[in-house]
Scaffold this motif. Structure first.
Motif, PDB file in Angstrom:
ATOM      1  N   LEU A 162       4.585   2.057  -0.328  1.00 38.66           N
ATOM      2  CA  LEU A 162       5.010   1.830  -1.712  1.00 38.66           C
ATOM      3  C   LEU A 162       4.738   0.373  -2.098  1.00 38.66           C
ATOM      4  O   LEU A 162       4.417  -0.448  -1.241  1.00 38.66           O
ATOM      5  N   THR A 163       4.906   0.058  -3.374  1.00 43.31           N
ATOM      6  CA  THR A 163       4.678  -1.304  -3.872  1.00 43.31           C
ATOM      7  C   THR A 163       5.430  -2.327  -3.030  1.00 43.31           C
ATOM      8  O   THR A 163       6.636  -2.200  -2.834  1.00 43.31           O
ATOM      9  N   GLY A 164       4.711  -3.340  -2.550  1.00 38.81           N
ATOM     10  CA  GLY A 164       5.356  -4.404  -1.775  1.00 38.81           C
ATOM     11  C   GLY A 164       5.465  -4.093  -0.290  1.00 38.81           C
ATOM     12  O   GLY A 164       5.923  -4.920   0.489  1.00 38.81           O
ATOM     13  N   GLY A 165       5.046  -2.904   0.113  1.00 36.07           N
ATOM     14  CA  GLY A 165       5.120  -2.534   1.523  1.00 36.07           C
ATOM     15  C   GLY A 165       3.958  -3.125   2.315  1.00 36.07           C
ATOM     16  O   GLY A 165       2.871  -3.325   1.774  1.00 36.07           O
ATOM     17  N   ASP A 166       4.206  -3.428   3.597  1.00 37.00           N
ATOM     18  CA  ASP A 166       3.173  -4.040   4.437  1.00 37.00           C
ATOM     19  C   ASP A 166       3.493  -3.701   5.891  1.00 37.00           C
ATOM     20  O   ASP A 166       4.499  -4.157   6.435  1.00 37.00           O
TER      21      ASP A 166
END
Ligand SMILES: [Zn+2]
Length: 210
Positions: A162-166
């Motif tokens: 998801l957005t911002g995941g790493d």
């Protein structure tokens, strides 16, 4: 220490109420939804909410924060690296098909090394980016507990798509920060069953070093 753990909302986020038996001061962690139930438990234990702590800015963890703040007057705490994600609550609501809970205002950013307290209870903040940029865990050293948000689950780890995941960041957070805690630390994940650091160190397929 009083500790109520109960799933809230359609995604069953684990909300925690942690209260000091002597002073009756409390903190609520991840009030994603079902605030009437949260308030009923607060009244049942005769607690006064001093802090509202959000482990990360996903709607299922933060959705009820403003309603709880309005009812208790307690400040809302979130790591500032999730402020951008917090501005996307309308988009997040559309993803999972729930009504937009309205904008959430943060009173204070918290990060590694800071202590959040309620009466004699003290939680150390651990910034653990990866599931989101601003994900935090709360460590209660005296009580040997970790509120892990969506960073660590029993047998799994937080999703990073998801957005911002790493994925590299979450693995670094888990190995360098979370697994640095003692094996007998009880882990309260953001969803699902409780576990321990030792159990996850031994058996979690994402964490076992071979
Ligand atoms: Zn999440």
């Amino acid at each position: 220490m009083i500790h109520e753990i109960f799933p809230v909302g359609p995604l069953q986020c684990n909300c925690s109420i942690i209260g000091d038996e002597a002073s009756r001061e409390a903190m609520v962690i991840d009030p994603g939804d079902d605030i009437d139930h949260v308030l009923a438990l607060i009244r049942k234990h005769n607690l006064q909410v001093k802090q509202i702590v959000i482990t990360h800015a996903h709607i299922d963890h933060v959705g009820g924060a403003m309603k709880l703040r309005a009812a208790t007057g307690a400040p809302i705490l979130l790591n500032q690296n999730d402020y951008a994600l917090l501005k996307m609550l309308d988009v997040q609501a559309a993803w999972i098909g729930v009504p937009h809970p309205g904008d959430v205002q943060i009173d204070q950013s918290v990060t590694t090394g800071e202590i959040i307290s309620a009466g004699s209870i003290a939680a150390t903040v651990l910034h653990t980016p990866g599931h989101t940029e601003g994900s935090i865990c709360l460590h209660f050293p005296k009580e040997k507990k970790l509120i892990a948000g969506d960073t660590l689950f029993a047998g799994s780890i937080g999703r990073t798509d998801l957005t911002g995941g790493d994925v590299r960041k979450i693995l670094r957070s888990l190995h360098d920060v979370v697994l640095a805690l003692p094996d007998d630390t009880v882990v309260v994940p953001g969803h699902g069953e409780l576990t321990t650091i030792g159990e996850e160190r031994e058996t979690n397929p994402f964490l076992v070093k071979r």
